[in-house]
Design a protein around this motif. Structure first.
Motif, PDB file in Angstrom:
ATOM      1  N   ALA A   2      81.953  54.761  42.731  1.00 45.32           N
ATOM      2  CA  ALA A   2      83.142  55.513  43.142  1.00 45.32           C
ATOM      3  C   ALA A   2      83.667  56.384  42.013  1.00 45.32           C
ATOM      4  O   ALA A   2      84.055  57.545  42.230  1.00 45.32           O
ATOM      5  CB  ALA A   2      84.222  54.536  43.620  1.00 45.32           C
ATOM      6  N   ALA A   3      83.679  55.837  40.794  1.00 43.00           N
ATOM      7  CA  ALA A   3      84.158  56.615  39.638  1.00 43.00           C
ATOM      8  C   ALA A   3      83.252  57.808  39.380  1.00 43.00           C
ATOM      9  O   ALA A   3      83.740  58.920  39.067  1.00 43.00           O
ATOM     10  CB  ALA A   3      84.229  55.722  38.401  1.00 43.00           C
ATOM     11  N   LEU A   4      81.947  57.627  39.508  1.00 44.74           N
ATOM     12  CA  LEU A   4      81.009  58.725  39.295  1.00 44.74           C
ATOM     13  C   LEU A   4      81.176  59.810  40.354  1.00 44.74           C
ATOM     14  O   LEU A   4      81.120  61.009  40.043  1.00 44.74           O
ATOM     15  CB  LEU A   4      79.573  58.196  39.300  1.00 44.74           C
ATOM     16  N   GLN A   5      81.378  59.398  41.590  1.00 45.80           N
ATOM     17  CA  GLN A   5      81.573  60.381  42.655  1.00 45.80           C
ATOM     18  C   GLN A   5      82.837  61.198  42.425  1.00 45.80           C
ATOM     19  O   GLN A   5      82.843  62.427  42.595  1.00 45.80           O
ATOM     20  CB  GLN A   5      81.622  59.669  44.006  1.00 45.80           C
ATOM     21  N   ARG A   6      83.920  60.527  42.022  1.00 51.01           N
ATOM     22  CA  ARG A   6      85.176  61.245  41.750  1.00 51.01           C
ATOM     23  C   ARG A   6      84.998  62.215  40.588  1.00 51.01           C
ATOM     24  O   ARG A   6      85.413  63.382  40.661  1.00 51.01           O
ATOM     25  CB  ARG A   6      86.301  60.256  41.431  1.00 51.01           C
ATOM     26  N   GLN A   7      84.367  61.714  39.507  1.00 48.16           N
ATOM     27  CA  GLN A   7      84.260  62.542  38.302  1.00 48.16           C
ATOM     28  C   GLN A   7      83.283  63.694  38.493  1.00 48.16           C
ATOM     29  O   GLN A   7      83.495  64.788  37.931  1.00 48.16           O
ATOM     30  CB  GLN A   7      83.836  61.686  37.111  1.00 48.16           C
ATOM     31  N   ALA A   8      82.237  63.493  39.274  1.00 46.09           N
ATOM     32  CA  ALA A   8      81.225  64.539  39.452  1.00 46.09           C
ATOM     33  C   ALA A   8      81.828  65.811  40.031  1.00 46.09           C
ATOM     34  O   ALA A   8      81.351  66.914  39.747  1.00 46.09           O
ATOM     35  CB  ALA A   8      80.098  64.039  40.350  1.00 46.09           C
ATOM     36  N   GLU A   9      82.870  65.685  40.814  1.00 43.92           N
ATOM     37  CA  GLU A   9      83.524  66.858  41.392  1.00 43.92           C
ATOM     38  C   GLU A   9      84.492  67.512  40.426  1.00 43.92           C
ATOM     39  O   GLU A   9      84.953  68.622  40.675  1.00 43.92           O
ATOM     40  CB  GLU A   9      84.275  66.452  42.666  1.00 43.92           C
ATOM     41  N   ARG A  10      84.778  66.821  39.292  1.00 47.44           N
ATOM     42  CA  ARG A  10      85.782  67.328  38.351  1.00 47.44           C
ATOM     43  C   ARG A  10      85.185  67.721  37.009  1.00 47.44           C
ATOM     44  O   ARG A  10      85.912  68.096  36.086  1.00 47.44           O
ATOM     45  CB  ARG A  10      86.851  66.250  38.135  1.00 47.44           C
ATOM     46  N   GLY A  11      83.858  67.618  36.898  1.00 49.80           N
ATOM     47  CA  GLY A  11      83.203  68.001  35.647  1.00 49.80           C
ATOM     48  C   GLY A  11      82.338  66.894  35.108  1.00 49.80           C
ATOM     49  O   GLY A  11      82.650  65.706  35.279  1.00 49.80           O
ATOM     50  N   LEU A  12      81.234  67.277  34.469  1.00 50.21           N
ATOM     51  CA  LEU A  12      80.284  66.321  33.935  1.00 50.21           C
ATOM     52  C   LEU A  12      80.362  66.200  32.419  1.00 50.21           C
ATOM     53  O   LEU A  12      80.311  65.104  31.874  1.00 50.21           O
ATOM     54  CB  LEU A  12      78.863  66.711  34.349  1.00 50.21           C
ATOM     55  N   THR A  13      80.461  67.324  31.737  1.00 44.91           N
ATOM     56  CA  THR A  13      80.555  67.285  30.279  1.00 44.91           C
ATOM     57  C   THR A  13      81.244  68.536  29.774  1.00 44.91           C
ATOM     58  O   THR A  13      81.034  69.636  30.301  1.00 44.91           O
ATOM     59  CB  THR A  13      79.158  67.137  29.638  1.00 44.91           C
ATOM     60  N   THR A  14      82.098  68.371  28.772  1.00 41.57           N
ATOM     61  CA  THR A  14      82.845  69.504  28.214  1.00 41.57           C
ATOM     62  C   THR A  14      82.890  69.478  26.687  1.00 41.57           C
ATOM     63  O   THR A  14      83.369  70.413  26.070  1.00 41.57           O
ATOM     64  CB  THR A  14      84.300  69.499  28.712  1.00 41.57           C
ATOM     65  N   MET A  15      82.436  68.381  26.069  1.00 47.16           N
ATOM     66  CA  MET A  15      82.627  68.123  24.645  1.00 47.16           C
ATOM     67  C   MET A  15      84.111  68.124  24.283  1.00 47.16           C
ATOM     68  O   MET A  15      84.521  68.546  23.207  1.00 47.16           O
ATOM     69  CB  MET A  15      81.856  69.109  23.762  1.00 47.16           C
ATOM     70  N   LEU A  16      84.916  67.610  25.217  1.00 48.02           N
ATOM     71  CA  LEU A  16      86.352  67.426  25.016  1.00 48.02           C
ATOM     72  C   LEU A  16      86.733  66.027  25.492  1.00 48.02           C
ATOM     73  O   LEU A  16      86.060  65.441  26.347  1.00 48.02           O
ATOM     74  CB  LEU A  16      87.149  68.474  25.788  1.00 48.02           C
ATOM     75  N   MET A  22      82.138  63.279  30.159  1.00 51.21           N
ATOM     76  CA  MET A  22      83.122  62.873  31.157  1.00 51.21           C
ATOM     77  C   MET A  22      82.554  61.865  32.157  1.00 51.21           C
ATOM     78  O   MET A  22      83.240  60.925  32.562  1.00 51.21           O
ATOM     79  CB  MET A  22      83.646  64.113  31.885  1.00 51.21           C
ATOM     80  N   LEU A  23      81.306  62.057  32.544  1.00 49.53           N
ATOM     81  CA  LEU A  23      80.707  61.179  33.544  1.00 49.53           C
ATOM     82  C   LEU A  23      80.524  59.772  32.978  1.00 49.53           C
ATOM     83  O   LEU A  23      80.881  58.776  33.619  1.00 49.53           O
ATOM     84  CB  LEU A  23      79.361  61.755  33.994  1.00 49.53           C
ATOM     85  N   ALA A  24      79.964  59.674  31.781  1.00 51.02           N
ATOM     86  CA  ALA A  24      79.739  58.367  31.163  1.00 51.02           C
ATOM     87  C   ALA A  24      81.058  57.658  30.877  1.00 51.02           C
ATOM     88  O   ALA A  24      81.172  56.433  31.047  1.00 51.02           O
ATOM     89  CB  ALA A  24      78.929  58.526  29.877  1.00 51.02           C
ATOM     90  N   THR A  25      82.054  58.406  30.440  1.00 49.53           N
ATOM     91  CA  THR A  25      83.342  57.801  30.123  1.00 49.53           C
ATOM     92  C   THR A  25      84.008  57.235  31.373  1.00 49.53           C
ATOM     93  O   THR A  25      84.592  56.147  31.352  1.00 49.53           O
ATOM     94  CB  THR A  25      84.252  58.832  29.440  1.00 49.53           C
ATOM     95  N   ALA A  26      83.910  57.959  32.492  1.00 47.55           N
ATOM     96  CA  ALA A  26      84.451  57.450  33.752  1.00 47.55           C
ATOM     97  C   ALA A  26      83.725  56.176  34.175  1.00 47.55           C
ATOM     98  O   ALA A  26      84.341  55.216  34.665  1.00 47.55           O
ATOM     99  CB  ALA A  26      84.330  58.516  34.836  1.00 47.55           C
ATOM    100  N   ALA A  27      82.406  56.155  33.984  1.00 53.41           N
ATOM    101  CA  ALA A  27      81.632  54.966  34.340  1.00 53.41           C
ATOM    102  C   ALA A  27      82.034  53.775  33.481  1.00 53.41           C
ATOM    103  O   ALA A  27      82.171  52.643  33.982  1.00 53.41           O
ATOM    104  CB  ALA A  27      80.144  55.253  34.193  1.00 53.41           C
ATOM    105  N   MET A  28      82.221  53.986  32.187  1.00 54.71           N
ATOM    106  CA  MET A  28      82.609  52.895  31.307  1.00 54.71           C
ATOM    107  C   MET A  28      83.981  52.343  31.675  1.00 54.71           C
ATOM    108  O   MET A  28      84.192  51.129  31.674  1.00 54.71           O
ATOM    109  CB  MET A  28      82.594  53.358  29.845  1.00 54.71           C
TER     110      MET A  28
END
Length: 461
Positions: A105-119, A335-341
């Motif tokens: 669920a977290a990955l699905q939410r985050q995937a629509e909001r960005g994957l990586t930004t180096m921020l 962003m994706l990995a951080t949401a998963a963690m």
């Protein structure tokens, strides 16, 4: 894949001739059960080195690589529609089950909001808080794998202490950080010959001693040159080696006395509890590394530091010339990995999940001990929380050398192949098994029944 030479001579309580005949039958059965996997392996062999994305995927002892269609909870479904009860769980990467719902669920939410930004994100701050609360260390950084995390924390500690040497235990494994590929051979440190492409002499800066040998540890630390001891609290990758009673308490005192730091790699030993083995057993560490399971199976890792080490690391960075530190990648902390963690730490790696896993692992360990006794095999069983392993030695090993002598890859592959053909999968490296929150008592019973059948085919009649 080249065929395994098999088990032709009597060893470890096994009848060589019966085992070899069993292996021939099992290889034929595997080929018959997995025609689609054979087709996939053939197609992959045209463009993938060794016919797989990672050459380790050839280490199962099967006639050709098994190909997976899906994985959910404690089940893996192959491209041939075979459902396997999974006790390998991605060699700990999926220790809490495949695709845990909160992480999905977290990955699905985050995937629509960005994957990586180096921020940074708000998730990152919450992950840091959860890690500090869980492991007792206040300062954290992220990585993409435990290999990276180990490499980075060793760099930070060398920079912070001004010392160059790393101490590891014989037979250790901390991912593919080059520094740790040094073994003891007849008491002498030797660069591991299997390490491909290494051009530097690792023994110049890596010290290796046997686990559970306090005099050897003290002698190695006495020079005052060791920056840190990098260790698993329980050795897990050469077959499991438990610390002797009081070992870590005494070792910690020696490490501190000689001005070195202690790094615990909890990537596998997180099976011991929500805060890892060190927290569960009161071992005070200067740094902790955790990879694989912390993101529920997504590539990510973390490493934490004590406040004192963090202060020294920050000072070292600020005192260094400008430029790349050699620590981190642009995808670190994406962003994706951080949401998963965040999801894994807050909703998956829970005390309730561990209670379920521990109870079933106890049942599994007891069941395997009973099978070993019934088949009169000179084997032993080791357990660390949700992690169970059987080893081809009557007494549990005390160090890496003893554990290494008990390994028998041909016999392991024969047993693993027999289990696969009976719908059960364990880790291809030695005989390690994990239970996850979705594992059931029936699953444990199925593994025990399959192992009983396999053993009955290979022990003396």
């Amino acid at each position: 894949m080249a065929p395994s030479p098999g088990v032709r001579a009597a060893r470890h309580g096994v009848d060589g001739r019966r085992a070899q005949a069993f292996l021939v039958r099992e290889r034929q059965a595997y080929i018959a059960r997995n025609p689609r996997s054979a087709q996939c392996a053939d197609a992959a062999g045209r463009h993938l080195l060794f016919g797989v994305p990672l050459h380790w995927m050839c280490d199962w002892g099967t006639p050709f690589a098994l190909h997976v269609e899906s994985a959910r909870g404690a089940r893996v479904t192959t491209v041939d529609g075979q459902e396997l009860v999974d006790f390998c769980l991605g060699d700990t990467g999926a220790m809490f089950g495949h695709s845990p719902a909160p992480v999905v669920a977290a990955l699905q939410r985050q995937a629509e909001r960005g994957l990586t930004t180096m921020l940074a994100t708000a998730d990152a701050a919450e992950v840091g808080r959860l890690l500090a609360e869980r492991f007792g260390l206040p300062c954290w950084q992220f990585a993409l794998s435990a290999t990276d995390a180990n490499r980075y924390v060793v760099r930070w500690i060398r920079a912070a202490t001004g010392r160059k040497k790393l101490l590891v235990f014989n037979g250790c494994y901390h991912g593919t950080i080059d520094d740790v590929f040094v073994d003891l051979v007849d008491g002498h440190p030797v660069q591991r010959p299997s390490l491909l492409g290494q051009v530097h002499d690792l023994t110049a800066h890596t010290v290796v001693v046997e686990f559970n040998d306090l005099p050897a540890l003290e002698a190695a630390l006495a020079s005052g040159e060791v920056a840190c001891v990098l260790a698993e609290p329980v050795m897990t990758n050469i077959g499991m080696v438990q610390p002797a009673p009081g070992y870590w308490e005494a070792a910690r005192a020696l490490i501190r006395h000689h001005g070195s730091l202690l790094v615990m790699d909890e990537t596998h030993c997180i099976s011991a509890g929500p805060g890892g083995y060190a927290r569960a057993h009161g071992i005070e560490t200067d740094a902790i590394v955790l990879g694989k399971p912390v993101g529920g199976g997504l590539p990510c890792a973390v490493y934490g530091m004590s406040a004192e080490l963090a202060e020294r690391a920050v000072a070292a960075k600020r005192a260094a010339p400008p430029g790349h530190s050699g620590i981190g990648t642009t995808l670190t902390g994406n962003m994706l990995a951080t949401a998963a963690m965040r999801a894994a730490l807050s909703e998956v790696m829970t005390p309730a999940a561990y209670a379920h896993m521990f109870a079933l692992a106890d049942e599994l360990a007891s069941g395997i001990r009973a099978l070993i006794g019934r088949h009169r095999l000179p084997w032993s069983v080791t357990q660390v929380g949700a992690r169970v392993e059987f080893q081809f030695t009557p007494q549990v090993p005390r160090n890496g050398s003893e554990a290494g002598r008990a390994l028998d890859s041909d016999l392991e592959h024969l047993i693993h192949l027999g289990l696969l053909n009976r719908g059960v999968m364990i880790t291809p490296f030695h005989n390690m098994m994990l239970v996850c929150p979705q594992t059931t008592p029936d699953d444990v019973g199925r593994l025990l029944a399959a192992l009983d059948e396999v053993l009955g085919q290979i022990v003396p009649a």
